[in-house]
Design an enzyme around this catalytic site. Structure first.
Site, PDB file in Angstrom:
ATOM      1  N   ASN A 306      40.329  43.324   9.332  1.00 41.51           N
ATOM      2  CA  ASN A 306      41.773  43.331   9.123  1.00 41.51           C
ATOM      3  C   ASN A 306      42.205  42.143   8.264  1.00 41.51           C
ATOM      4  O   ASN A 306      43.033  41.323   8.661  1.00 41.51           O
ATOM      5  CB  ASN A 306      42.477  43.316  10.482  1.00 41.51           C
ATOM      6  CG  ASN A 306      43.755  44.126  10.463  1.00 41.51           C
ATOM      7  OD1 ASN A 306      44.727  43.723   9.866  1.00 41.51           O
ATOM      8  ND2 ASN A 306      43.740  45.272  11.123  1.00 41.51           N
ATOM      9  N   ASN A 354      46.776  42.327  13.599  1.00 43.09           N
ATOM     10  CA  ASN A 354      46.038  41.286  12.902  1.00 43.09           C
ATOM     11  C   ASN A 354      46.660  41.081  11.533  1.00 43.09           C
ATOM     12  O   ASN A 354      47.715  41.637  11.229  1.00 43.09           O
ATOM     13  CB  ASN A 354      44.558  41.677  12.807  1.00 43.09           C
ATOM     14  CG  ASN A 354      43.630  40.491  12.939  1.00 43.09           C
ATOM     15  OD1 ASN A 354      43.881  39.438  12.373  1.00 43.09           O
ATOM     16  ND2 ASN A 354      42.563  40.664  13.688  1.00 43.09           N
ATOM     17  N   HIS A 356      46.125  42.021   8.409  1.00 40.19           N
ATOM     18  CA  HIS A 356      46.431  43.164   7.552  1.00 40.19           C
ATOM     19  C   HIS A 356      47.616  43.963   8.082  1.00 40.19           C
ATOM     20  O   HIS A 356      48.389  44.533   7.317  1.00 40.19           O
ATOM     21  CB  HIS A 356      45.198  44.067   7.453  1.00 40.19           C
ATOM     22  CG  HIS A 356      45.304  45.129   6.422  1.00 40.19           C
ATOM     23  ND1 HIS A 356      45.555  46.439   6.725  1.00 40.19           N
ATOM     24  CD2 HIS A 356      45.202  45.069   5.065  1.00 40.19           C
ATOM     25  CE1 HIS A 356      45.594  47.156   5.612  1.00 40.19           C
ATOM     26  NE2 HIS A 356      45.381  46.360   4.596  1.00 40.19           N
ATOM     27  N   CYS A 357      47.770  43.996   9.421  1.00 41.51           N
ATOM     28  CA  CYS A 357      48.849  44.777  10.039  1.00 41.51           C
ATOM     29  C   CYS A 357      50.232  44.253   9.699  1.00 41.51           C
ATOM     30  O   CYS A 357      51.213  44.987   9.777  1.00 41.51           O
ATOM     31  CB  CYS A 357      48.691  44.784  11.560  1.00 41.51           C
ATOM     32  SG  CYS A 357      47.119  45.396  12.158  1.00 41.51           S
ATOM     33  N   ILE A 358      50.332  42.968   9.376  1.00 41.73           N
ATOM     34  CA  ILE A 358      51.657  42.375   9.136  1.00 41.73           C
ATOM     35  C   ILE A 358      51.992  42.299   7.654  1.00 41.73           C
ATOM     36  O   ILE A 358      53.006  41.708   7.278  1.00 41.73           O
ATOM     37  CB  ILE A 358      51.762  40.977   9.781  1.00 41.73           C
ATOM     38  CG1 ILE A 358      50.828  39.968   9.094  1.00 41.73           C
ATOM     39  CG2 ILE A 358      51.470  41.051  11.272  1.00 41.73           C
ATOM     40  CD1 ILE A 358      51.051  38.528   9.491  1.00 41.73           C
TER      41      ILE A 358
END
Length: 382
Positions: A306, A354, A356-358
């Site tokens: 991520n 994580n 990459h999610c934000i």
């Protein structure tokens, strides 16, 4: 804002690879008390650090609810554009537009339906209306034409593209009961091809163990360039992740991409020790009625896959684990032309995701307005 009734593929548009040069990055300032302990104080420091690293090589737009806009402006440098916009949480990758491009460099957005990763079946919070509006609101504010995917439920983290016609997904996510239960696998695949301009969809069986998104692909497998990808891996046969990753590896070893190439696969280890939520962290969370609640000792979906690829670097999550350095080394081999930025990411992981999610990339092409905060605006070409 122009709302489009056609399909991107029919219009000559496709989803680019995240390793391609891009215009900038979207993030959302955290505040949700059921995700971020103790008023998101630690999370905001990590968000700010990541935003500043990304801003070294590309513009960053930070979306904020009105009551936390001042907080964001205090903690971020003037390089970060702070934009007021309503949201339910801070997962920009999943709720911001999925962008597609054509050969002329035009950029358009896709507005999927968002239902908090499962709606009334297994969604993580009961109200997601503000998150569901973000994609269209962003496209309207920044002047992107937008495709409306109707009632088709999808999150940005559920798909990963090589930019050349191949898209990765997981069965566990896209075939979950809370997303598109009335559609068959074949019908879902056809929708992905229509909207993402893909020629081939590769269905991995699983993602990361205990991933609350029903195992998004972006946490387990990601392209580093066409024909090459990283796969979350463990050699520990007693870890539940072992069989999950092994099934994905066996499939990828037999597969080819849309252009007929076999994959170069880099095994990226998961942390040596499971990362679990503590009593202290749990005591700082405040859940609303109907929201998915955590438990002390619950294993979190920690993964080095991520990561975020900026134009000049790669932001790599770290967990204070023995495999942190291995992840930095392997991703350095995958991206020799970029600077590797290790960032301690536990305070994001506690929130349920994580690095990459934000984040969500904005592909290159065209112009967008950058507000100066004083009522005027400048057009910025990136």
């Amino acid at each position: 804002m122009k709302r489009l009734k056609s399909f991107p593929a029919a219009d000559g548009f496709h989803m680019p690879g995240e390793f391609e040069p891009h215009r900038g990055c979207i993030m959302i300032w955290p505040k949700r008390p059921g995700s971020w302990p103790f008023d998101a104080k630690k999370a905001r420091k990590t968000f700010a650090r990541i935003a500043e690293i990304i801003a070294d090589s590309e513009p960053v737009i930070m979306l904020c609810e009105s009551d936390v806009t001042d907080s964001a402006r205090r903690m971020l440098s003037d390089r970060i554009q702070v934009v007021e916009m309503q949201s339910d949480d801070a997962w920009a990758r999943d709720v911001a537009p999925t962008f597609v491009v054509n050969q002329e460099g035009e950029v358009r957005g896709i507005n999927w339906r968002f239902n908090a990763w499962g709606g009334t079946v297994d969604g993580l919070y009961p109200n997601w209306e503000k998150d569901d509006r973000i994609a269209e609101s962003f496209c309207e504010k920044f002047g992107y034409p937008v495709y409306d995917a109707g009632n088709f439920v999808l999150e940005g983290g559920a798909v990963h593209s090589d930019g050349e016609g191949t898209v990765l997904v997981t069965e566990s996510c896209l075939l979950s009961a809370g997303r598109n239960p009335s559609l068959s696998r074949e019908e879902i695949e056809e929708q992905l091809k229509r909207y993402l301009g893909a020629a081939k969809i590769i269905w991995l069986k699983s993602g990361i163990y205990q991933d609350e998104t029903n195992e998004h692909v972006d946490n387990v497998c990601a392209f580093v360039r066409p024909g090459a990808l990283v796969l979350a891996w463990t050699d520990d046969e007693n870890d539940p992740q072992y069989e999950m990753s092994l099934a994905d590896l066996r499939l990828l070893e037999q597969e080819t991409d849309a252009r007929g190439r076999h994959f170069k696969i880099y095994k990226l280890p998961v942390p040596k020790r499971p990362v679990c939520i503590t009593q202290e962290e749990l005591s700082g969370l405040v859940f609303e009625p109907g929201e998915d609640e955590r438990e002390v000792g619950e294993r979190l979906a920690a993964s080095y896959v991520n990561f975020y690829i900026s134009n000049g670097g790669v932001v790599v999550p770290q967990f204070g684990d023995g495999h942190d350095a291995d992840a930095v080394r392997i991703l350095g081999e995958c991206f020799p032309e970029r600077k590797i930025h290790p960032v301690y990411a536990r305070d994001i992981l506690v929130g349920g995701g994580n690095i990459h999610c934000i984040t969500q990339q904005i592909p290159k092409g065209g112009l967008y307005e950058r507000s100066n905060g004083g009522g005027s605006s400048d057009e910025v070409r990136c």
